[in-house]
Scaffold this active site. Structure first.
Site, short mmCIF file in Angstrom:
data_model
loop_
_atom_site.label_atom_id
_atom_site.label_comp_id
_atom_site.label_asym_id
_atom_site.label_seq_id
_atom_site.Cartn_x
_atom_site.Cartn_y
_atom_site.Cartn_z
N ALA A 1 7.90 32.33 -5.72
CA ALA A 1 7.59 32.36 -7.14
C ALA A 1 8.90 32.30 -7.91
CB ALA A 1 6.84 33.64 -7.48
N GLU B 1 3.36 31.90 1.11
CA GLU B 1 1.97 32.25 0.79
C GLU B 1 1.17 31.01 0.40
OE1 GLU B 1 3.43 35.27 -1.97
OE2 GLU B 1 2.25 36.75 -0.88
N GLY C 1 6.37 33.32 -2.23
CA GLY C 1 5.17 32.61 -2.68
C GLY C 1 5.04 31.22 -2.03
N GLU D 1 10.47 39.23 -0.50
CA GLU D 1 10.22 39.94 -1.76
C GLU D 1 10.83 41.33 -1.79
OE1 GLU D 1 7.94 38.17 -0.11
OE2 GLU D 1 6.66 37.05 -1.48
C1 HXC Z 1 13.88 30.83 -9.32
C2 HXC Z 1 15.22 29.86 -7.73
C3 HXC Z 1 14.45 30.41 -6.69
C4 HXC Z 1 13.32 31.21 -7.07
C5 HXC Z 1 16.06 29.29 -5.80
N1 HXC Z 1 16.20 29.18 -7.13
N2 HXC Z 1 14.99 30.04 -5.52
N3 HXC Z 1 14.95 30.07 -9.03
N4 HXC Z 1 13.09 31.38 -8.37
N5 HXC Z 1 12.48 31.76 -6.16
C6 HXC Z 1 17.25 28.45 -7.86
C7 HXC Z 1 18.59 29.17 -7.79
O1 HXC Z 1 18.65 30.18 -8.75
C8 HXC Z 1 19.54 28.01 -8.08
O2 HXC Z 1 19.54 27.77 -9.48
C9 HXC Z 1 18.86 26.84 -7.39
O3 HXC Z 1 17.48 27.20 -7.24
C10 HXC Z 1 19.43 26.57 -6.02
O4 HXC Z 1 19.40 27.77 -5.30
P1 HXC Z 1 20.64 28.27 -4.39
O5 HXC Z 1 20.41 29.70 -4.11
O6 HXC Z 1 21.92 27.88 -5.02
O7 HXC Z 1 20.40 27.36 -3.10
P2 HXC Z 1 20.67 27.69 -1.58
O8 HXC Z 1 22.06 28.28 -1.40
O9 HXC Z 1 20.34 26.43 -0.84
O10 HXC Z 1 19.64 28.85 -1.20
C11 HXC Z 1 18.28 28.57 -1.17
C12 HXC Z 1 17.46 29.90 -1.05
C13 HXC Z 1 17.86 30.88 -2.17
C14 HXC Z 1 17.72 30.53 0.31
C15 HXC Z 1 16.00 29.47 -1.12
O11 HXC Z 1 17.84 30.18 -3.41
C16 HXC Z 1 16.94 32.06 -2.28
O12 HXC Z 1 17.09 33.03 -1.54
N6 HXC Z 1 15.98 32.02 -3.22
C17 HXC Z 1 15.11 33.13 -3.50
C18 HXC Z 1 14.08 33.30 -2.41
C19 HXC Z 1 13.13 34.45 -2.73
O13 HXC Z 1 13.58 35.60 -2.91
N7 HXC Z 1 11.80 34.18 -2.83
C20 HXC Z 1 10.81 35.16 -3.16
C21 HXC Z 1 10.55 35.13 -4.63
S1 HXC Z 1 9.39 36.38 -5.13
P3 HXC Z 1 20.92 27.51 -10.29
O14 HXC Z 1 20.46 27.42 -11.70
O15 HXC Z 1 21.81 28.65 -9.98
O16 HXC Z 1 21.38 26.20 -9.70
C22 HXC Z 1 7.90 35.73 -4.71
C23 HXC Z 1 6.72 36.58 -5.02
C24 HXC Z 1 5.43 35.88 -4.82
O17 HXC Z 1 7.78 34.66 -4.21
C25 HXC Z 1 4.35 36.56 -5.59
C26 HXC Z 1 3.01 35.85 -5.55
C27 HXC Z 1 2.99 34.46 -5.97
#
Ligand code: HXC
Length: 257
Positions: free
Chosen positions: A65, A111, A108, A131
């Protein structure tokens, strides 16, 4: 209808939705989820489509998400959010929905893949529920569908410690059904979708309903539902055609009724 966060196309009888927010690793915001649901609902009610497929890019199916969209949300805003509201609609789709997954498949994103009926992955796919690192827990099936798919031991490990699974592990643990090299996973997924799309449509949607019922019923209830659905299919022209074609040693022609 025009979309900003997804690309929609068809290949034969397969309806394809590609998540398309590459700059955000296909993070699922409210607008993307609303578009996804609208595109899939349109395919679901289109008789020319027999199977649907969601994919992302080779680098990311979806990184979860949209954290930036959620970061300052209040509890009421989350309750009313378009991003969360869209998920139930996915479970109401009648036609099979496949996920073709490569790269990041997190939170997400994982999911969303699990909300599909089958996951086909590239060797570079990484599955996780991170998460916990954000001070929350999975909110769209991570604690439920993942646990049913891989069992408590692996699900707890993934959700509590942020253990990530490789495609090989995901295959061994029962989360996904096929793995292929990154160069060919999408072609494989499209091939499987095309095979399903060529099967008798009423039997296909009935089979999906019966398998999904196994998650929500006791064995006895599930067996009763399966028997009812099985016998009901004898009211279709496709059952008569399928069995006649077998006896006459010819290919069946499905009518979808
Ligand atoms: C918003 C995101 C994002 C996310 C990545 N980005 N994931 N933005 N929400 N979930 C954005 C980053 O901020 C960044 O923006 C750009 O995408 C590239 O990401 P990087 O981190 O620079 O890339 P990389 O080094 O390749 O790493 C990829 C990654 C990492 C491992 C996927 O981005 C990451 O850990 N993302 C978060 C994963 C996460 O925690 N997911 C769970 C979310 S909560 P900028 O602007 O800086 O370029 C969830 C709850 C679900 O899903 C609830 C029900 C639906």
């Amino acid at each position: 209808m025009s979309y900003e966060n997804i690309l929609v196309s068809t290949e034969g009888r397969v309806g394809i939705v590609q998540l398309n927010r590459p700059a955000a690793r296909n993070a699922l915001n409210g607008a993307l989820m609303a578009e996804l649901v609208a595109a899939l609902a349109a395919f679901d009610s289109d008789a020319a489509i027999g199977c649907m497929l969601i994919t992302g890019s080779d680098k990311a199916f979806a990184a979860g998400a949209d954290i930036k969209q959620m970061a300052t949300a209040t509890v009421v805003e989350m309750m009313d959010s378009e991003m969360l509201g869209a998920w139930d609609a996915l479970t109401r789709l009648h036609k099979p929905l496949l996920a073709a997954v490569s790269g990041w498949c997190l939170g997400g994103g994982c999911e969303l893949a699990m909300a599909c009926d089958m996951i086909i992955a590239s060797e570079s796919a990484i599955f996780g529920q991170p998460e916990i690192n954000l001070g929350v827990i999975p909110g769209a099936g991570g604690t439920q569908r993942l646990t049913r798919a891989v069992g408590k031991a692996i699900a707890m490990d993934m959700i509590l410690s942020d253990r990530r699974l490789s495609a090989g592990e995901a295959m061994r643990f029962g989360l996904i059904s096929r793995v292929a090299p990154v160069e060919t996973y999408l072609a494989l997924a499209l091939e499987v979708a095309a095979v399903i799309a060529a099967k008798p449509p009423v039997a296909v949607r009935t089979a999906k309903e019966a398998v999904n019922a196994a998650y929500e019923s006791t064995l006895a209830e599930g067996m009763r539902l399966e028997r009812r659905l099985f016998t009901l299919l004898f009211a279709t022209d496709d059952q008569k055609e399928g069995m006649a074609a077998f006896a006459e040693k010819r290919a069946a022609t499905w009518q979808g009724r």
